[in-house]
Scaffold this motif. Sequence first.
Motif, mmCIF file in Angstrom:
data_model
loop_
_atom_site.group_PDB
_atom_site.id
_atom_site.type_symbol
_atom_site.label_atom_id
_atom_site.label_comp_id
_atom_site.label_asym_id
_atom_site.label_seq_id
_atom_site.Cartn_x
_atom_site.Cartn_y
_atom_site.Cartn_z
ATOM 1 N N LYS A 308 0.840 -1.198 0.000
ATOM 2 C CA LYS A 308 0.000 0.000 0.000
ATOM 3 C C LYS A 308 0.875 1.248 0.000
ATOM 4 N N GLY A 309 1.946 1.204 0.781
ATOM 5 C CA GLY A 309 2.858 2.347 0.834
ATOM 6 C C GLY A 309 3.556 2.599 -0.486
ATOM 7 N N VAL A 310 3.958 1.527 -1.178
ATOM 8 C CA VAL A 310 4.596 1.694 -2.481
ATOM 9 C C VAL A 310 3.596 2.254 -3.492
ATOM 10 N N LEU A 311 2.357 1.772 -3.439
ATOM 11 C CA LEU A 311 1.324 2.322 -4.321
ATOM 12 C C LEU A 311 1.109 3.809 -4.066
ATOM 13 N N LEU A 312 1.077 4.194 -2.791
ATOM 14 C CA LEU A 312 0.928 5.608 -2.439
ATOM 15 C C LEU A 312 2.100 6.418 -2.988
ATOM 16 N N ALA A 313 3.311 5.903 -2.819
ATOM 17 C CA ALA A 313 4.494 6.604 -3.320
ATOM 18 C C ALA A 313 4.423 6.764 -4.836
ATOM 19 N N HIS A 314 4.026 5.707 -5.523
ATOM 20 C CA HIS A 314 3.927 5.780 -6.979
ATOM 21 C C HIS A 314 2.873 6.802 -7.401
ATOM 22 N N HIS A 315 1.746 6.820 -6.715
ATOM 23 C CA HIS A 315 0.684 7.785 -7.028
ATOM 24 C C HIS A 315 1.194 9.216 -6.866
ATOM 25 N N LEU A 316 1.903 9.478 -5.773
ATOM 26 C CA LEU A 316 2.446 10.821 -5.560
ATOM 27 C C LEU A 316 3.498 11.150 -6.618
ATOM 28 N N GLY A 317 4.283 10.162 -7.018
ATOM 29 C CA GLY A 317 5.267 10.392 -8.067
ATOM 30 C C GLY A 317 4.615 10.758 -9.386
ATOM 31 N N MET A 318 3.523 10.093 -9.722
ATOM 32 C CA MET A 318 2.809 10.424 -10.945
ATOM 33 C C MET A 318 2.251 11.842 -10.876
ATOM 34 N N ARG A 319 1.788 12.237 -9.710
ATOM 35 C CA ARG A 319 1.284 13.599 -9.546
ATOM 36 C C ARG A 319 2.422 14.625 -9.656
ATOM 37 N N MET A 320 3.589 14.294 -9.089
ATOM 38 C CA MET A 320 4.721 15.211 -9.212
ATOM 39 C C MET A 320 5.128 15.345 -10.675
ATOM 40 N N ASP A 321 5.165 14.251 -11.401
ATOM 41 C CA ASP A 321 5.523 14.318 -12.817
ATOM 42 C C ASP A 321 4.498 15.114 -13.621
ATOM 43 N N ALA A 322 3.237 15.083 -13.177
ATOM 44 C CA ALA A 322 2.187 15.830 -13.865
ATOM 45 C C ALA A 322 2.114 17.283 -13.410
ATOM 46 N N GLY A 323 2.900 17.645 -12.387
ATOM 47 C CA GLY A 323 2.867 19.006 -11.879
ATOM 48 C C GLY A 323 1.666 19.314 -11.010
ATOM 49 N N THR A 324 1.036 18.279 -10.436
ATOM 50 C CA THR A 324 -0.177 18.477 -9.635
ATOM 51 C C THR A 324 -0.006 18.065 -8.172
ATOM 52 N N LEU A 325 1.214 17.772 -7.753
ATOM 53 C CA LEU A 325 1.434 17.308 -6.380
ATOM 54 C C LEU A 325 1.451 18.489 -5.425
ATOM 55 N N ARG A 326 0.609 18.438 -4.410
ATOM 56 C CA ARG A 326 0.530 19.484 -3.399
ATOM 57 C C ARG A 326 1.383 19.122 -2.182
ATOM 58 N N PRO A 327 1.894 20.124 -1.443
ATOM 59 C CA PRO A 327 2.671 19.828 -0.234
ATOM 60 C C PRO A 327 1.892 19.001 0.787
ATOM 61 N N GLU A 328 0.575 19.229 0.887
ATOM 62 C CA GLU A 328 -0.223 18.457 1.841
ATOM 63 C C GLU A 328 -0.226 16.975 1.480
#
Length: 398
Positions: A308-328
């Motif tokens: 679950k933690g790796v999935l969460l990390a991957h999801h956040l990585g995809m958001r960072m690559d898309a420019g949509t990752l928020r600090p929260e």
Amino acid sequence: MSEGARRSLPPFDPADPLGIDDLLAPDDLAVRTTVRQWAATRVLPQIADWYERGELPGIRELARELGSLGALGMSLTGYGCTGASAVQYGLACLELEAADSGIRSLVSVQGSLAMYAIHRFGSEEQKERWLPPMAAGEIIGCFGLTEPDHGSDPAAMRTYAKRDGSDWVLTGRKMWITNGSVAGVAVVWARTDEGIRGFVVPTDSPGFSAPEIRHKWSLRASVTSELVMDEVRLPADAVLPEVTGLRGPLSCLSHARYGIVWGSMGAARACFEAALEYAGSREQFGRPIGGFQLTQAKLADMAVELHKGVLLAHHLGMRMDAGTLRPEQVSFGKLNNVREAIEICRTARTILGANGISLEYPVMRHATNLESVLTYEGTVEMHQLVLGKALTGLDAFR
């Protein structure tokens, strides 16, 4: 499901029970393999000895090797940096921390704090001077924000820089600084009459010193220092020109926290794998302990939280690559993954029994390292309050 359809399913993989590798591109897998092989060759055979001795010998050579891999500032573009995706950087952090948190900290501080600050907020001259040799590992960097009396409240920092003609004069102390004693350059944040500013400080400047912090029981295979600035005189162009205020250092911390979201799962994976292997070979009452219900329950719960933690990390990585990752969202990941990684390590220790405290196995080393990871780049309480404010709209920090 028909029997024919069931036969066409891929086999269950205990190392990847959710099939997360299917989400990774060939280039992602290549980065992971390269970093994993380097860590297996250069770190794992010696890390227990380094940890027991409380030192990281050959750190400059390791930095150059990491530079040759493209692991330093790897998500930055230009100036000798690899320009890798956020997911690829995360996978590298996972593999490095699966070896040891101290190695991942070396890379995180170099790339996500010191280099990131110069890359995002520096002048073109600063970038050209510092980033290429830092990307190559020829110069090690550190990042000075935390102070002896001010950790979670950086706005109250006492380090101060005053103007003297066209120069700046920097005075103050920073604490718990990874890479400090071996750094050739320090990015130091200080109060000024204009607000909080960042300074690029060559560590051979008169008045600058970095005594190493000893007697640690966590992150022992890592260089941790105090920074002391006693009227360090800097030229006008030492200041980072593109930012004033806490937005500068906090954006750097958010980038570093993202690496921790992945890295903590590397430590957890190492402990889970050690426990799974041990459970298959350790016999009690005439059979392997992995055949007992209580042990299987522990392994199942560990696997669930790990992946679950790796999935969460991957999801956040995809958001960072898309420019949509928020600090929260980074706070969400850091809070969850480090907390769960510690629990996985502790559960693994119970499966290994007394052997779990031995450096012959990685479990206790990772468990103690994660106590530092839990605190640095924002404590549990600070990330809870970040999320609390985002959820309620009410600021509980003060």
